[in-house]
Design an enzyme around this catalytic site. Structure first.
Site, short mmCIF file in Angstrom:
data_model
loop_
_atom_site.label_atom_id
_atom_site.label_comp_id
_atom_site.label_asym_id
_atom_site.label_seq_id
_atom_site.Cartn_x
_atom_site.Cartn_y
_atom_site.Cartn_z
CB SER A 64 -0.97 0.02 1.18
OG SER A 64 -0.28 0.16 2.40
CE LYS A 101 -2.50 2.05 4.58
NZ LYS A 101 -1.58 0.94 4.83
#
Length: 151
Positions: A64, A101
């Site tokens: 991701s 993230k």
């Protein structure tokens, strides 16, 4: 697959190892004659870890964050002494799961944002149980085959 952290090791537990350091910049453009010039040895722990007592290394799994240059199998340095700001890449726990993230604020709302279009942003509020462990300061990855050594 979401990007997560595995195999933690504290930076303060790493042994100091100085490596030879070629002090002249190596151009990535047109080749030029290089001068044989070694500077003082470079201690990578001092270069990578501004706060060794509060920094840890972790192995990355998942894809991701590939848009930020963080690939599966990479090592990341996460500094717990740094305060995350809007746009920081953070090591965090959300709803009991470790992740890496980008932390963003938009119109008063906080989000954890992947760097891969396959993953939607995750809104963060009191109910999500976000714990930010620290700010990712460095990424270490192999080139080519992406073979990685075990910690």
């Amino acid at each position: 697959m979401l990007t997560s952290l595995q195999d933690f090791i504290a930076a303060s537990q790493l042994t100091t190892r100085e490596l030879p350091f070629f002090g002249c910049p190596i151009p990535a453009g047109f080749p030029s004659p290089a001068a044989d010039h070694l500077d003082a040895p470079l201690d990578l722990t001092k270069h990578l870890f501004r706060h060794p007592a509060s920094t840890f290394l972790a192995r990355v799994s998942g894809d991701s964050m590939i848009g930020a240059g963080i690939h599966p199998g990479d090592l990341v340095a996460v500094d717990r002494a740094l305060r995350p700001v809007n746009g920081s890449i953070v090591g965090a726990v959300i709803e009991g799961e470790h992740t890496i993230k980008r932390l963003q604020e938009r119109a008063g709302q906080r989000w954890l944002v992947a760097e891969n279009a396959r993953y939607p942003p995750v809104p963060v509020d009191r109910e999500t149980g976000l714990i930010v462990w620290g700010v990712v300061t460095h990424v270490i990855h192999a080139l080519g085959t992406h073979q990685v050594a075990k910690l």
